[in-house]
Enzyme design. Structure first.
Site, PDB file in Angstrom:
ATOM      1  CG  HIS A 105      13.048  62.116 128.456  1.00  0.00           C
ATOM      2  ND1 HIS A 105      12.561  63.047 127.578  1.00  0.00           N
ATOM      3  CD2 HIS A 105      13.057  62.719 129.677  1.00  0.00           C
ATOM      4  CE1 HIS A 105      12.306  64.167 128.233  1.00  0.00           C
ATOM      5  NE2 HIS A 105      12.587  64.002 129.502  1.00  0.00           N
ATOM      6  CD  GLU A 119      11.661  62.007 133.199  1.00  0.00           C
ATOM      7  OE1 GLU A 119      11.576  63.121 133.711  1.00  0.00           O
ATOM      8  OE2 GLU A 119      11.093  61.733 132.104  1.00  0.00           O
ATOM      9  CG  ASP A 164       7.699  64.459 133.351  1.00  0.00           C
ATOM     10  OD1 ASP A 164       8.742  64.823 133.912  1.00  0.00           O
ATOM     11  OD2 ASP A 164       7.623  64.233 132.120  1.00  0.00           O
ATOM     12  CG  HIS A 184       6.583  67.560 130.376  1.00  0.00           C
ATOM     13  ND1 HIS A 184       6.551  68.860 129.918  1.00  0.00           N
ATOM     14  CD2 HIS A 184       7.849  67.349 130.796  1.00  0.00           C
ATOM     15  CE1 HIS A 184       7.739  69.405 130.051  1.00  0.00           C
ATOM     16  NE2 HIS A 184       8.556  68.518 130.581  1.00  0.00           N
TER      17      HIS A 184
HETATM   18  O1  G3P Z   1      14.118  64.263 134.380  1.00  0.00           O
HETATM   19  C1  G3P Z   1      14.793  64.633 133.230  1.00  0.00           C
HETATM   20  C2  G3P Z   1      13.959  65.522 132.335  1.00  0.00           C
HETATM   21  O2  G3P Z   1      12.725  64.902 132.126  1.00  0.00           O
HETATM   22  C3  G3P Z   1      13.746  66.899 132.900  1.00  0.00           C
HETATM   23  O3  G3P Z   1      13.112  67.778 132.033  1.00  0.00           O
HETATM   24  O4  G3P Z   1      11.177  68.943 131.061  1.00  0.00           O
HETATM   25  O5  G3P Z   1      11.838  66.717 130.191  1.00  0.00           O
HETATM   26  O6  G3P Z   1      10.770  66.917 132.423  1.00  0.00           O
HETATM   27  P1  G3P Z   1      11.650  67.575 131.393  1.00  0.00           P
HETATM   28 MG    MG Z   2      10.803  64.890 133.102  1.00  0.00          MG
END
Ligand code: G3P
Ligand code: MG
Length: 248
Positions: free
Chosen positions: A11, A38, A40, A53
């Protein structure tokens, strides 16, 4: 194209061990043997896709204000590592282009979460996918996801044959099943903190892989896997990997 999803996705890289959404965080995940990360993506004022993020700079950088009101030339001077720890002083916010090179080099799969600033839902998807289309070949190891339905709709229009994931917040929209079909998504990505066994079963009825975010507690991962959750986003992917049954 068939999506080759791993059980564990790091993450924001491996945000439990290095500042989130940075090249250091990506390398940390790769060094642990994690197969996908993952990240953003959002746009600077001058439309440069960066890996970041929040809508604002305060939490993770030494800057302030809105990302959507800040030029890339100013963003690139910011420190986004010192808030996390002394050993990360001087770490910068990467662009999407920079991280793609690293991902390819480290042989990592990517879940790119389109995280648009308000009003830029369509263009964020367009610019990010346009860039990806020039450099990313392995579409079995690429998943484009978003909470934002306009961004996903744009992704659908731009690159219909790429895999998409629908992110569901704690409160699921009533029409989530229709959205799944309309947006032609390959995965459903849910908030692990609030998911019930019944909801897991409802997703399983849709016959799509179910991914849960953000799972850092090994016991929670075990329970969710026993309910039928297919994969996990984790800040501490090494810990989750240890307890997950990894048969595909
Ligand atoms: O994509 C999974 C997760 O990253 C979604 O929430 O706020 O951590 O981007 P967030
Ligand atoms: Mg995310």
């Amino acid at each position: 194209m068939s999506l080759k999803l791993p059980r564990i996705i790091g993450h924001r890289g491996a945000a439990g061990y290095a500042p989130e959404n940075t090249i250091e965080s990506i390398h940390t995940a790769a060094d642990m043997g994690i197969e996908w990360v993952e990240l953003d993506v959002k746009l600077t004022k001058d439309e440069v896709p960066i890996i970041f993020h929040d809508d604002t700079l305060e939490r993770t950088t030494n800057g302030s204000g809105l990302v959507s009101q800040t030029l890339y030339e100013d963003i690139k001077e910011l420190d986004c590592g010192s808030w996390y720890g002394e050993s990360f002083i001087g770490v910068n916010i990467p662009t999407l282009e920079e991280v793609i090179d690293i991902l390819i080099d480290r042989d990592l799969g990517l879940n790119l979460e389109i995280k648009p600033c308000k009003g830029r839902e369509k263009e964020t998807a367009e610019i990010a996918l346009d860039l990806l289309s020039t450099i990313w070949d392995d579409h079995n190891r690429l998943l484009i996801s978003s909470f934002d339905h306009v961004s996903l709709e744009s992704a659908c229009d731009i690159a219909n044959d790429w895999h998409r994931g629908l992110l569901l917040p704690e409160e699921w929209p009533e029409n989530w099943q229709e959205l799944t079909k309309y947006l032609q998504v390959s995965t459903i990505n849910v908030n692990a903190s609030s998911i019930t066994r019944k909801q897991v079963e409802d997703v399983m009825d849709m016959e799509k892989p179910l991914l849960a975010y953000t799972v850092n507690d090994p016991q929670q991962a075990r329970t969710l896997q026993s309910w039928g959750v297919d994969g996990f986003f984790s800040d501490t992917p090494d810990l989750i990997k240890e307890v997950i049954i990894s048969v595909h």
